[in-house]
Write a protein that holds these residues in place. Structure first.
Motif, short mmCIF file in Angstrom:
data_model
loop_
_atom_site.label_atom_id
_atom_site.label_comp_id
_atom_site.label_asym_id
_atom_site.label_seq_id
_atom_site.Cartn_x
_atom_site.Cartn_y
_atom_site.Cartn_z
N ARG A 215 -33.07 -0.14 21.26
CA ARG A 215 -33.71 -1.05 20.29
C ARG A 215 -33.67 -2.49 20.78
O ARG A 215 -34.67 -3.20 20.71
CB ARG A 215 -33.03 -0.97 18.92
CG ARG A 215 -33.47 0.22 18.09
CD ARG A 215 -32.99 0.11 16.66
NE ARG A 215 -31.53 0.00 16.54
CZ ARG A 215 -30.71 1.04 16.47
NH1 ARG A 215 -31.18 2.27 16.54
NH2 ARG A 215 -29.41 0.85 16.35
N GLU B 205 -36.30 -3.24 23.60
CA GLU B 205 -37.70 -2.87 23.41
C GLU B 205 -38.68 -3.99 23.74
O GLU B 205 -39.75 -3.74 24.28
CB GLU B 205 -37.94 -2.38 21.99
CG GLU B 205 -37.46 -0.98 21.78
CD GLU B 205 -37.62 -0.50 20.35
OE1 GLU B 205 -38.01 -1.31 19.48
OE2 GLU B 205 -37.35 0.69 20.11
N GLU C 156 -39.86 -4.14 27.54
CA GLU C 156 -40.46 -3.01 28.24
C GLU C 156 -41.95 -2.94 28.04
O GLU C 156 -42.56 -3.62 27.32
CB GLU C 156 -39.80 -1.72 27.77
CG GLU C 156 -38.34 -1.74 28.16
CD GLU C 156 -37.60 -0.45 27.83
OE1 GLU C 156 -38.20 0.52 27.40
OE2 GLU C 156 -36.38 -0.46 28.02
#
Length: 192
Positions: free
Chosen positions: A186, A189, A192
């Protein structure tokens, strides 16, 4: 192996997750290397990071630190595995060679391998021709090989649980690793 990961990604994700950069590069590099060899395994870097967090706080257990060279100093040796106070009972398997204990085994290194597991699964993550349980590149790649060696699809709940359970047979351990791995995923994120 840590050179398989973009420096920019390591810096950004380390900042977002509070994982030391040197350890993070090893976890991600090991996952990339295993993905190339065994794509069906589905191992994510965040699972290795979850294990590294639970086992040794990413190589910081007992005041240790992973240096720029990738070695944990001082070397990390876990508690005596004599069956007491919540630990498994594992009689010595290596004559004390790896863990310094000739009576009982002890988990060793930043990813905490018992000597017999290290003997069976050790990998050269540095590419230097040696196997060093205290080097995060070797330890992370060995952990990845061991997890993927369980022949499970780690993208499924059952496969992930079976592989992590092989690493440490404890429901509480799997819950802790899963919690850390999910949080790292989380937190990373946005990069990416």
């Amino acid at each position: 192996m840590s050179d398989l990961v973009a420096d920019e990604w390591v810096v950004q994700v380390a900042e977002q997750t509070d994982i030391p950069e040197r350890a993070l590069a090893s976890y991600a590099g090991a996952a990339i290397a295993l993905r190339a060899e065994q794509p069906e395994c589905g191992l994510g870097w965040n699972t290795l990071a979850g294990i590294g967090e639970v086992e040794t706080g990413h190589g910081t257990y007992g005041g240790a630190e992973i240096g720029d060279d990738g070695r944990a100093e001082p070397e990390i040796v876990g508690p005596v595995l004599d069956g007491g106070d919540g630990v498994a009972e594992i009689p010595d398997t290596d004559g004390g060679e790896l863990d310094g204990d000739e009576r009982w085994d002890r988990a060793v290194g930043p990813m905490q391998f018992i000597p017999s597991t290290w003997e069976a699964w050790s990998q050269d993550g540095t590419g230097d021709g040696s196997l060093d349980v205290h080097h995060i590149d070797d330890a992370a790649l060995t952990a990845a090989a061991y997890l993927c060696g369980q022949d499970e699809d780690m993208t499924t709940d059952n496969g992930w649980n079976a592989a992590v359970n092989a690493y440490n047979r404890s429901v509480a351990y799997a819950v802790d690793v899963a919690g850390a791995a999910e949080q790292y995923a989380r937190d990373s994120e946005s990069t990416e």
